[in-house]
Write a protein that holds these residues in place. Structure first.
Motif, mmCIF file in Angstrom:
data_model
loop_
_atom_site.group_PDB
_atom_site.id
_atom_site.type_symbol
_atom_site.label_atom_id
_atom_site.label_comp_id
_atom_site.label_asym_id
_atom_site.label_seq_id
_atom_site.Cartn_x
_atom_site.Cartn_y
_atom_site.Cartn_z
ATOM 1 N N ALA A 1 0.854 -1.193 0.000
ATOM 2 C CA ALA A 1 0.000 0.000 0.000
ATOM 3 C C ALA A 1 0.884 1.235 0.000
ATOM 4 C CB ALA A 1 -0.898 0.019 1.225
ATOM 5 N N GLN A 2 0.376 2.281 -0.607
ATOM 6 C CA GLN A 2 1.071 3.563 -0.605
ATOM 7 C C GLN A 2 0.090 4.634 -0.156
ATOM 8 O OE1 GLN A 2 3.594 4.680 -3.932
ATOM 9 N NE2 GLN A 2 2.621 6.685 -3.977
ATOM 10 N N VAL A 3 0.545 5.467 0.755
ATOM 11 C CA VAL A 3 -0.257 6.594 1.209
ATOM 12 C C VAL A 3 0.540 7.857 0.908
ATOM 13 C CG1 VAL A 3 -1.391 7.710 3.158
ATOM 14 C CG2 VAL A 3 -1.274 5.208 3.054
ATOM 15 N N SER A 4 0.016 8.668 0.018
ATOM 16 C CA SER A 4 0.662 9.933 -0.298
ATOM 17 C C SER A 4 0.142 10.993 0.658
ATOM 18 C CB SER A 4 0.362 10.347 -1.740
ATOM 19 O OG SER A 4 0.873 9.390 -2.626
ATOM 20 N N GLY A 5 1.054 11.715 1.282
ATOM 21 C CA GLY A 5 0.656 12.794 2.180
ATOM 22 C C GLY A 5 0.185 12.322 3.538
ATOM 23 N N PHE A 6 0.794 11.266 4.089
ATOM 24 C CA PHE A 6 0.460 10.798 5.434
ATOM 25 C C PHE A 6 0.785 11.911 6.430
ATOM 26 C CE2 PHE A 6 1.747 8.713 9.422
ATOM 27 C CZ PHE A 6 0.591 8.014 9.708
ATOM 28 N N GLN A 7 -0.173 12.274 7.260
ATOM 29 C CA GLN A 7 -0.041 13.417 8.156
ATOM 30 C C GLN A 7 0.680 13.035 9.450
ATOM 31 O OE1 GLN A 7 -3.684 15.517 8.692
ATOM 32 N NE2 GLN A 7 -2.762 17.090 9.971
ATOM 33 N N LEU A 8 1.854 13.643 9.669
ATOM 34 C CA LEU A 8 2.617 13.413 10.894
ATOM 35 C C LEU A 8 2.220 14.383 11.996
ATOM 36 C CD1 LEU A 8 6.154 12.861 9.358
ATOM 37 C CD2 LEU A 8 4.581 11.126 10.243
ATOM 38 N N ASN A 9 1.892 15.607 11.614
ATOM 39 C CA ASN A 9 1.404 16.619 12.556
ATOM 40 C C ASN A 9 0.563 17.621 11.769
ATOM 41 O OD1 ASN A 9 3.181 18.542 11.410
ATOM 42 N ND2 ASN A 9 4.791 18.080 12.892
ATOM 43 N N ASP A 10 0.264 18.765 12.365
ATOM 44 C CA ASP A 10 -0.616 19.735 11.711
ATOM 45 C C ASP A 10 -0.103 20.237 10.365
ATOM 46 O OD1 ASP A 10 -2.416 19.553 13.776
ATOM 47 O OD2 ASP A 10 -1.670 21.326 14.827
ATOM 48 N N SER A 11 1.216 20.287 10.198
ATOM 49 C CA SER A 11 1.747 20.898 8.985
ATOM 50 C C SER A 11 2.693 20.024 8.169
ATOM 51 C CB SER A 11 2.477 22.195 9.356
ATOM 52 O OG SER A 11 3.559 21.903 10.227
ATOM 53 N N VAL A 12 2.998 18.826 8.630
ATOM 54 C CA VAL A 12 3.984 17.998 7.931
ATOM 55 C C VAL A 12 3.354 16.692 7.459
ATOM 56 C CG1 VAL A 12 6.206 16.808 8.112
ATOM 57 C CG2 VAL A 12 5.858 18.978 9.311
ATOM 58 N N ARG A 13 3.564 16.412 6.182
ATOM 59 C CA ARG A 13 3.067 15.187 5.563
ATOM 60 C C ARG A 13 4.219 14.498 4.830
ATOM 61 N NH1 ARG A 13 -2.645 15.144 4.951
ATOM 62 N NH2 ARG A 13 -3.568 17.048 5.714
ATOM 63 N N VAL A 14 4.152 13.178 4.779
ATOM 64 C CA VAL A 14 5.156 12.394 4.055
ATOM 65 C C VAL A 14 4.469 11.286 3.280
ATOM 66 C CG1 VAL A 14 7.020 12.862 5.709
ATOM 67 C CG2 VAL A 14 5.578 10.849 6.022
ATOM 68 N N ASP A 15 5.167 10.751 2.303
ATOM 69 C CA ASP A 15 4.658 9.599 1.563
ATOM 70 C C ASP A 15 5.161 8.327 2.234
ATOM 71 O OD1 ASP A 15 3.469 11.334 -0.207
ATOM 72 O OD2 ASP A 15 5.090 11.209 -1.681
ATOM 73 N N VAL A 16 4.277 7.331 2.310
ATOM 74 C CA VAL A 16 4.595 6.079 2.982
ATOM 75 C C VAL A 16 4.218 4.908 2.081
ATOM 76 C CG1 VAL A 16 4.202 4.665 5.035
ATOM 77 C CG2 VAL A 16 4.022 7.154 5.201
ATOM 78 N N VAL A 17 5.110 3.927 2.023
ATOM 79 C CA VAL A 17 4.806 2.653 1.368
ATOM 80 C C VAL A 17 4.891 1.585 2.447
ATOM 81 C CG1 VAL A 17 5.559 0.934 -0.326
ATOM 82 C CG2 VAL A 17 5.644 3.372 -0.890
ATOM 83 N N MET A 18 3.901 0.701 2.479
ATOM 84 C CA MET A 18 3.875 -0.346 3.492
ATOM 85 C C MET A 18 3.786 -1.712 2.823
ATOM 86 S SD MET A 18 1.336 -0.882 6.726
ATOM 87 C CE MET A 18 1.980 0.528 7.590
ATOM 88 N N LEU A 19 4.652 -2.629 3.270
ATOM 89 C CA LEU A 19 4.626 -4.018 2.826
ATOM 90 C C LEU A 19 4.148 -4.879 3.979
ATOM 91 C CD1 LEU A 19 8.201 -4.311 1.239
ATOM 92 C CD2 LEU A 19 6.100 -3.506 0.143
ATOM 93 N N LEU B 1 8.735 13.067 11.976
ATOM 94 C CA LEU B 1 8.546 11.618 12.089
ATOM 95 C C LEU B 1 9.057 11.109 13.430
ATOM 96 C CD1 LEU B 1 7.653 8.914 10.966
ATOM 97 C CD2 LEU B 1 9.878 8.734 9.817
ATOM 98 N N LEU B 2 10.192 11.605 13.880
ATOM 99 C CA LEU B 2 10.706 11.192 15.189
ATOM 100 C C LEU B 2 9.733 11.586 16.297
ATOM 101 C CD1 LEU B 2 14.517 12.000 14.905
ATOM 102 C CD2 LEU B 2 13.384 9.775 14.752
ATOM 103 N N GLU B 3 9.180 12.774 16.212
ATOM 104 C CA GLU B 3 8.198 13.224 17.204
ATOM 105 C C GLU B 3 6.933 12.365 17.138
ATOM 106 O OE1 GLU B 3 5.508 17.163 18.033
ATOM 107 O OE2 GLU B 3 7.542 17.471 17.302
ATOM 108 N N TYR B 4 6.479 12.056 15.945
ATOM 109 C CA TYR B 4 5.297 11.221 15.745
ATOM 110 C C TYR B 4 5.505 9.841 16.374
ATOM 111 C CZ TYR B 4 1.813 8.455 13.196
ATOM 112 O OH TYR B 4 0.793 7.598 12.868
ATOM 113 N N GLN B 5 6.670 9.238 16.127
ATOM 114 C CA GLN B 5 6.968 7.917 16.681
ATOM 115 C C GLN B 5 7.070 7.963 18.203
ATOM 116 O OE1 GLN B 5 10.503 7.276 14.274
ATOM 117 N NE2 GLN B 5 9.458 5.596 13.230
ATOM 118 N N THR B 6 7.688 9.000 18.725
ATOM 119 C CA THR B 6 7.807 9.146 20.179
ATOM 120 C C THR B 6 6.432 9.267 20.815
ATOM 121 O OG1 THR B 6 9.972 10.219 19.923
ATOM 122 C CG2 THR B 6 8.820 10.537 22.024
ATOM 123 N N ASN B 7 5.573 10.076 20.231
ATOM 124 C CA ASN B 7 4.210 10.230 20.753
ATOM 125 C C ASN B 7 3.444 8.915 20.706
ATOM 126 O OD1 ASN B 7 4.565 12.932 21.350
ATOM 127 N ND2 ASN B 7 3.736 13.636 19.402
#
Length: 140
Positions: A37-55, A125-131
């Motif tokens: 699966a691929q998610v474009s624009g996965f939201q990490l916080n209010d203003s930051v998004r990243v693309d994610v691919v999951m196997l 991403l580090l903050e997201y994972q820590t939370n």
């Protein structure tokens, strides 16, 4: 039950991201033993998004193959590293250039690839994972 929930979530998110399939997505999409699966624009916080691919390996043997491909040696806990865009199994250091944060969970037979373009995304991403870790501890 969790696997069916993951499949449902992927079924909902997958059509949203098909337009801009990444090379990483295309590399694994044809494998019959792996759900991709691929998610474009996965939201990490209010203003930051990243693309994610999951196997997600569909079987123990499929996971064994992925673990060999990505040099995942432990069946416990979670493995995490920074990988190059074109060779995610190759461990690298943060240089300020685009790379992947790879997170592998043998228990879930899952590998997630977060594409990081800059330091803002890296920090978010580090903050997201820590939370997430803090929230899981509070749930126990």
């Amino acid at each position: 039950m969790k696997k069916y929930l993951l499949i449902l979530v992927l079924a909902i998110l997958l059509p949203l991201s098909v337009c801009g399939q990444s090379e990483l997505y295309r590399r694994y999409a044809s494998r019959a033993d792996v759900t991709v699966a691929q998610v474009s624009g996965f939201q990490l916080n209010d203003s930051v998004r990243v693309d994610v691919v999951m196997l997600t390996a569909d079987s123990k043997s499929a996971w064994t193959q992925l673990a060999m491909e990505f040099d995942i040696r432990s069946d416990e806990g979670v493995s995490s590293w920074l990988g190059s865009i074109d060779r995610p199994a190759k461990r690298t250091r943060w240089s300020g250039r685009p790379l992947l944060r790879v997170i592998a969970s043998p228990k879930r037979r899952t590998i997630a690839f977060y594409r990081l373009e800059n330091e803002t995304q890296y920090d978010a991403l580090l903050e997201y994972q820590t939370n997430n870790m803090k929230n899981k501890k509070q749930e126990k």
